[in-house]
Design an enzyme around this catalytic site. Sequence first.
Site, PDB file in Angstrom:
ATOM      1  N   ASP A   1      -3.030  -4.061   1.172  1.00  8.45           N
ATOM      2  CA  ASP A   1      -3.442  -2.658   1.219  1.00  8.45           C
ATOM      3  C   ASP A   1      -4.474  -2.399   0.132  1.00  8.45           C
ATOM      4  O   ASP A   1      -4.168  -2.442  -1.057  1.00  8.45           O
ATOM      5  CB  ASP A   1      -2.226  -1.759   1.031  1.00  8.45           C
ATOM      6  CG  ASP A   1      -2.573  -0.297   1.208  1.00  8.45           C
ATOM      7  OD1 ASP A   1      -3.000   0.070   2.308  1.00  8.45           O
ATOM      8  OD2 ASP A   1      -2.426   0.466   0.239  1.00  8.45           O
TER       9      ASP A   1
ATOM     10  N   THR B   1     -10.256   1.951   3.859  1.00 13.60           N
ATOM     11  CA  THR B   1     -10.506   1.933   2.412  1.00 13.60           C
ATOM     12  C   THR B   1     -11.353   0.737   2.001  1.00 13.60           C
ATOM     13  O   THR B   1     -12.203   0.845   1.122  1.00 13.60           O
ATOM     14  CB  THR B   1      -9.173   1.909   1.638  1.00 13.60           C
ATOM     15  OG1 THR B   1      -8.310   0.920   2.215  1.00 13.60           O
ATOM     16  CG2 THR B   1      -8.488   3.245   1.702  1.00 13.60           C
ATOM     17  N   THR B   2     -11.135  -0.412   2.635  1.00 15.75           N
ATOM     18  CA  THR B   2     -11.958  -1.581   2.318  1.00 15.75           C
ATOM     19  C   THR B   2     -13.370  -1.382   2.825  1.00 15.75           C
ATOM     20  O   THR B   2     -14.338  -1.663   2.116  1.00 15.75           O
ATOM     21  CB  THR B   2     -11.393  -2.848   2.980  1.00 15.75           C
ATOM     22  OG1 THR B   2     -10.015  -2.917   2.721  1.00 15.75           O
ATOM     23  CG2 THR B   2     -12.047  -4.084   2.441  1.00 15.75           C
TER      24      THR B   2
ATOM     25  N   ASP C   1      -0.087   3.655   6.763  1.00 22.50           N
ATOM     26  CA  ASP C   1      -1.508   3.691   7.149  1.00 22.50           C
ATOM     27  C   ASP C   1      -1.660   3.970   8.637  1.00 22.50           C
ATOM     28  O   ASP C   1      -2.520   4.757   9.054  1.00 22.50           O
ATOM     29  CB  ASP C   1      -2.186   2.354   6.810  1.00 22.50           C
ATOM     30  CG  ASP C   1      -2.482   2.224   5.323  1.00 22.50           C
ATOM     31  OD1 ASP C   1      -2.239   3.194   4.592  1.00 22.50           O
ATOM     32  OD2 ASP C   1      -2.957   1.151   4.901  1.00 22.50           O
TER      33      ASP C   1
END
Length: 557
Positions: A86, A119-120, A417
Amino acid sequence: SSIHQSNSTTSTTNNTNNTNNNNNRMEGAFLNQGATVDKGENARLSSFIGAISIADMVKTTLGPKGMDKILQRVTETDQSVSVTNDRATILRSVMLDNAAAKVLVDIAKVQDDEVGDGTTSVAVFCGELLREAEQLVNARIHPQTIADGWRIATRIARQALLDSSVDNSGDDEKFRQDLFRIARTTLSSKLVTYEKDYFAKLAVDAIMRLKKEGSSDNLNLDLIQILKKPGGQLRDSYLEDGFLLDKSIGVGQPKKVTNAKILIANTSMDTDKIKIYGSRVKVDSMTKVAEIEEAEKNKMRQKCDKIMNHGCNVFINRQLIYNLPETIFAEKGIMAIEHADFDGVERLAAVTGGDVVSTFDHPELVTLGECEVVEEIMIGEDKVIRLGGCKSGEACSIVLRGASSHVLDEAERSLHDALCILQATVKEPRSICSGGCTETLMAQAIDREVENTPGKKALAMAAYARALRQMPSIIADNGGYDSAELVTQLRAKHAAGHSTYGLDMYNGQIADMTTLGVTESYKSKYQVLMSASEAAEMILRVDDIIKCAPRQREQGY
């Protein structure tokens, strides 16, 4: 003449250096002692390096074949270890001293809070934009010119993204299928990837319980409780209708109550013990001590009577319930549950439709929670309390089973998520193809416009398109495939009009994403595009970094 030209160049350089030194000395005169200023190229280089290093750190976790990270705390009191994929958790755990790197971490946190996924992508895309910007700045293109070109490219990419999106919210069956595919795509890069179909169905079932007619904008994820119980395997996880409370029922009280009327309280139920701190009570005899204790007990009996006057048959308290009130409730056939933590009572109030009360003088003003049954059940080797048929019918609990606490923690992050991205999709129902498909599509639209754009802005737009194409390239690299071969094949397919083609990471080739069911939320990709572009532009425009020294405390304070 050449000697004269050389001397004039040297003189100009010296004058420039002297001017810079004078400016630095003037700034130093106004700043506190210990403050530092990085200017011009040094400031820009520091910003680029910090942001790009953060992007490179999380780059290897991108995509369904991304790698995991071990986060180990090294403080004296905390030596815990967590294994996670994560990215929000990784970035939140890293201590940083670089200002630009902190900006990247902040946009990743916003992405996690706003959408729950991507997010990445937002960190890596911002890093790739700055990598391209570094080359443009070295080619003597002004940062403002680069920013102008990026704004044009962002507008084109946004329109291409919108045009490629599909909205199936009018058809419940198709929309549910879209939600399932989006959840499965999100879980593909998580620990639960080998059980992604099973967990995607769990997440969709939970979200669809929350989704009522006309309430798509007010989905409350607090009504979905995630309970972790070690033991078994991941596939033993299940969705439980109703609410589970990981507490125990009082001694001698009923273990099952039907048509429950629940009073939820946050009050002290331990006053049968004498608690006079920092003082001393002197008495003449033991009889006086007994009288004091009896007075305390009478006070507690009166409080219990007030509670029972509410007409409840289940009493749930956030604080402890001591022996005397527990005995009183048992005599009256009332189920009493103690020490439900604050999150527990707040969520219970939302689920059962009751109020959290602290005083009991006005029963007519209190709303009791309602549910069909409150009973004690077994999960593995543990007993939990199940509240079934709650007033808020969409409430449910997801029970996670797993081999260890590390597996359970990562499974919880993965499922959270998926729930967040489904919540965002219900609010904004458009979906797009994933697997590097939309990045190639947006890059192609920008390249077409570059040919019609005069000036240096066209170079910035071309750099933006290259940064977009780096995303599928990184995904392919993380899978151990030949990224150059796959990305060029993908570009050729898109140029031939096959705009739904992307990377099939399980077979190492390109394929139609609609056929594979690799779908992503439009809201997530849109947020990645806008957040990364704005953050990269903000970092690009930096020309000074001023570090202020903290105010020194005077001696003795």
